[in-house]
Design an enzyme around this catalytic site. Structure first.
Site, PDB file in Angstrom:
ATOM      1  N   MET A  15       0.863  -1.164   0.000  1.00 54.19           N
ATOM      2  CA  MET A  15       0.000   0.000   0.000  1.00 54.19           C
ATOM      3  C   MET A  15       0.906   1.222   0.000  1.00 54.19           C
ATOM      4  O   MET A  15       1.767   1.368   0.873  1.00 54.19           O
ATOM      5  CB  MET A  15      -0.909   0.024   1.232  1.00 54.19           C
ATOM      6  CG  MET A  15      -1.905   1.186   1.225  1.00 54.19           C
ATOM      7  SD  MET A  15      -3.071   1.142  -0.179  1.00 54.19           S
ATOM      8  CE  MET A  15      -4.145  -0.225   0.306  1.00 54.19           C
ATOM      9  N   LYS A  65      16.460   9.944 -20.845  1.00 56.37           N
ATOM     10  CA  LYS A  65      17.315   9.617 -21.998  1.00 56.37           C
ATOM     11  C   LYS A  65      16.776   8.437 -22.797  1.00 56.37           C
ATOM     12  O   LYS A  65      17.360   8.054 -23.809  1.00 56.37           O
ATOM     13  CB  LYS A  65      18.745   9.329 -21.529  1.00 56.37           C
ATOM     14  CG  LYS A  65      19.430  10.501 -20.837  1.00 56.37           C
ATOM     15  CD  LYS A  65      20.896  10.223 -20.558  1.00 56.37           C
ATOM     16  CE  LYS A  65      21.110   9.164 -19.492  1.00 56.37           C
ATOM     17  NZ  LYS A  65      20.767   9.622 -18.139  1.00 56.37           N
ATOM     18  N   ASP A  93       4.563  12.504 -11.460  1.00 55.05           N
ATOM     19  CA  ASP A  93       4.988  11.518 -10.456  1.00 55.05           C
ATOM     20  C   ASP A  93       5.621  10.344 -11.190  1.00 55.05           C
ATOM     21  O   ASP A  93       4.988   9.725 -12.048  1.00 55.05           O
ATOM     22  CB  ASP A  93       3.769  11.061  -9.633  1.00 55.05           C
ATOM     23  CG  ASP A  93       4.108   9.993  -8.599  1.00 55.05           C
ATOM     24  OD1 ASP A  93       5.299   9.749  -8.351  1.00 55.05           O
ATOM     25  OD2 ASP A  93       3.159   9.413  -8.028  1.00 55.05           O
ATOM     26  N   THR A 149       6.511   7.514  -9.890  1.00 56.09           N
ATOM     27  CA  THR A 149       6.203   6.224  -9.269  1.00 56.09           C
ATOM     28  C   THR A 149       5.477   5.313 -10.263  1.00 56.09           C
ATOM     29  O   THR A 149       4.511   5.714 -10.894  1.00 56.09           O
ATOM     30  CB  THR A 149       5.311   6.419  -8.032  1.00 56.09           C
ATOM     31  OG1 THR A 149       5.908   7.368  -7.163  1.00 56.09           O
ATOM     32  CG2 THR A 149       5.117   5.105  -7.288  1.00 56.09           C
ATOM     33  N   GLY A 179       8.684   2.458 -14.039  1.00 55.42           N
ATOM     34  CA  GLY A 179       9.460   1.268 -14.366  1.00 55.42           C
ATOM     35  C   GLY A 179       8.601   0.024 -14.487  1.00 55.42           C
ATOM     36  O   GLY A 179       8.832  -0.828 -15.363  1.00 55.42           O
ATOM     37  N   ASP A 180       7.592  -0.092 -13.632  1.00 56.13           N
ATOM     38  CA  ASP A 180       6.696  -1.251 -13.680  1.00 56.13           C
ATOM     39  C   ASP A 180       5.840  -1.219 -14.946  1.00 56.13           C
ATOM     40  O   ASP A 180       5.576  -2.259 -15.553  1.00 56.13           O
ATOM     41  CB  ASP A 180       5.801  -1.270 -12.441  1.00 56.13           C
ATOM     42  CG  ASP A 180       6.602  -1.146 -11.159  1.00 56.13           C
ATOM     43  OD1 ASP A 180       7.725  -1.671 -11.118  1.00 56.13           O
ATOM     44  OD2 ASP A 180       6.116  -0.517 -10.209  1.00 56.13           O
ATOM     45  N   GLY A 232       0.373   8.710  -8.615  1.00 52.69           N
ATOM     46  CA  GLY A 232       0.093   7.352  -8.169  1.00 52.69           C
ATOM     47  C   GLY A 232       0.684   6.325  -9.117  1.00 52.69           C
ATOM     48  O   GLY A 232       1.089   6.642 -10.236  1.00 52.69           O
TER      49      GLY A 232
END
Length: 331
Positions: free
Chosen positions: A14, A248, A272, A274, A277-278, A318
């Site tokens: 969370m 880049k 954001d 966050t 990468g996922d 988020g």
């Protein structure tokens, strides 16, 4: 043609997101401008990104019609027997991800991550309590089918949000059973060299590439340095390596000799970072499966789509809330 299956192994957290004008100095106390909580965790984020990458955003007109691709996504991880655990599993189910592989650990807290986001730049810093994530084990140690509800997956994606030893065992089991694998080694920890020969794909950022290749992050600052670091992983047995480079873009190379740089998307307003990468991993994986069904493999196309998807993610606040659907990427 059989339905392709992707099984994801990784953490569920969370996320408690604090927005602030700047990061506090050591010993300084300051107030934030907003606080929100979102389901997250690299494993869960990737599962949702993988699912959405193959489907358009549902609309009211889609009710009763088939807006689904034939790609199935299974999540494998652990939550605690707390309210966060209930919410984390429910969010995945609502998004279409199969959670039969998500275990509930009694008398343990669910993973929780504090994310501090700088309002101006969108840069973020995270600190996590992994909790139940570190208690996860597969239901059967020598089975890859247990990661996908009893079916043999086409690809296993793994993060290091669960214990490294379990991830290495999963990758070895998958490779032994001729199931292709993708590792995103985050958070980065030392891996035994024999793990790399079990990887079809290794996707990592500059910091992770530096740590795992034994380099200083300051050394990975140009094309030659990226090539040298990636070549280390290919020599260890990885077939496809991608180093994400933020603004880049990304550098890629394969054991077959293909290599190159894909530029990042232009004119992106970063809110954001966050989950970027996922989102990259989920879209890269989905494009790989799509191409494999056509007996093709152009890694540059997979990297380009993943870069484009990540750009959409950073434009919103988020992790899971900001992950784009296929029509937002390709439209």
């Amino acid at each position: 043609m059989a339905e392709p299956i992707i099984a994801v192994v990784g953490g569920l957290n969370m996320d408690l997101i604090f927005e602030t004008d700047r990061m506090p100095e050591i010993g300084e106390s300051m107030n934030c401008s907003t606080l929100v909580s979102f389901p997250g965790g690299k494993g869960a984020n990737t599962a949702i990104a993988t699912f959405r990458a193959s489907r358009s955003r549902p609309t009211s007109e889609d009710k009763g019609s088939d807006n689904k691709s034939n790609l199935r996504v299974y999540m494998n991880g652990a939550v605690g027997d707390d309210d966060f655990g209930i919410a984390l599993k429910m969010k995945l189910q609502q998004q279409g991800v199969d959670v039969s592989g998500v275990r509930t650990i009694n008398n343990e807290r669910s993973g929780t991550c504090v994310v501090i986001v700088e309002t101006e730049s969108g840069d973020s810093r995270n600190i996590a309590y992994q909790g139940a994530n570190l208690k996860w084990t597969p239901r059967e140690h020598n089975s890859v089918e247990c990661l996908a509800g009893g079916a043999k997956p086409d690809l296993v994606i793994a993060h290091l949000g669960v214990r490294r030893e379990e991830v290495e065992r999963v990758l070895e089991t998958a490779h032994r059973n001729d199931v292709e694998t993708l590792l995103n080694p985050s958070p980065a920890v030392y891996l035994v060299n024999s793990t790399y020969k079990n990887l079809t794909h290794l996707v990592l950022n500059e910091t992770e590439a530096a740590l795992l290749s034994g380099r200083n992050i300051d050394e990975l600052n140009d094309l030659t340095a990226w090539q040298e670091a990636v070549e280390d992983f290919i020599q260890l047995g990885v077939k496809n390596v991608v180093v994400t480079l933020g603004a880049k873009g990304a550098y890629y190379a394969t054991s077959a000799g293909d290599k190159g740089v894909v530029d990042a998307e232009k004119n992106v307003k970063v809110i954001d970072t966050t989950g970027a990468g996922d989102t990259f991993v989920g879209n890269y994986a989905t494009e790989y499966i799509r191409q494999r069904q056509l007996n093709q493999w152009d890694i540059s196309k997979a990297v380009a789509r993943a870069c484009k998807a990540s750009a959409r993610t950073v434009e919103r606040l988020g992790a899971q809330e900001s992950i784009p659907w296929a029509d937002e990427i390709d439209g």
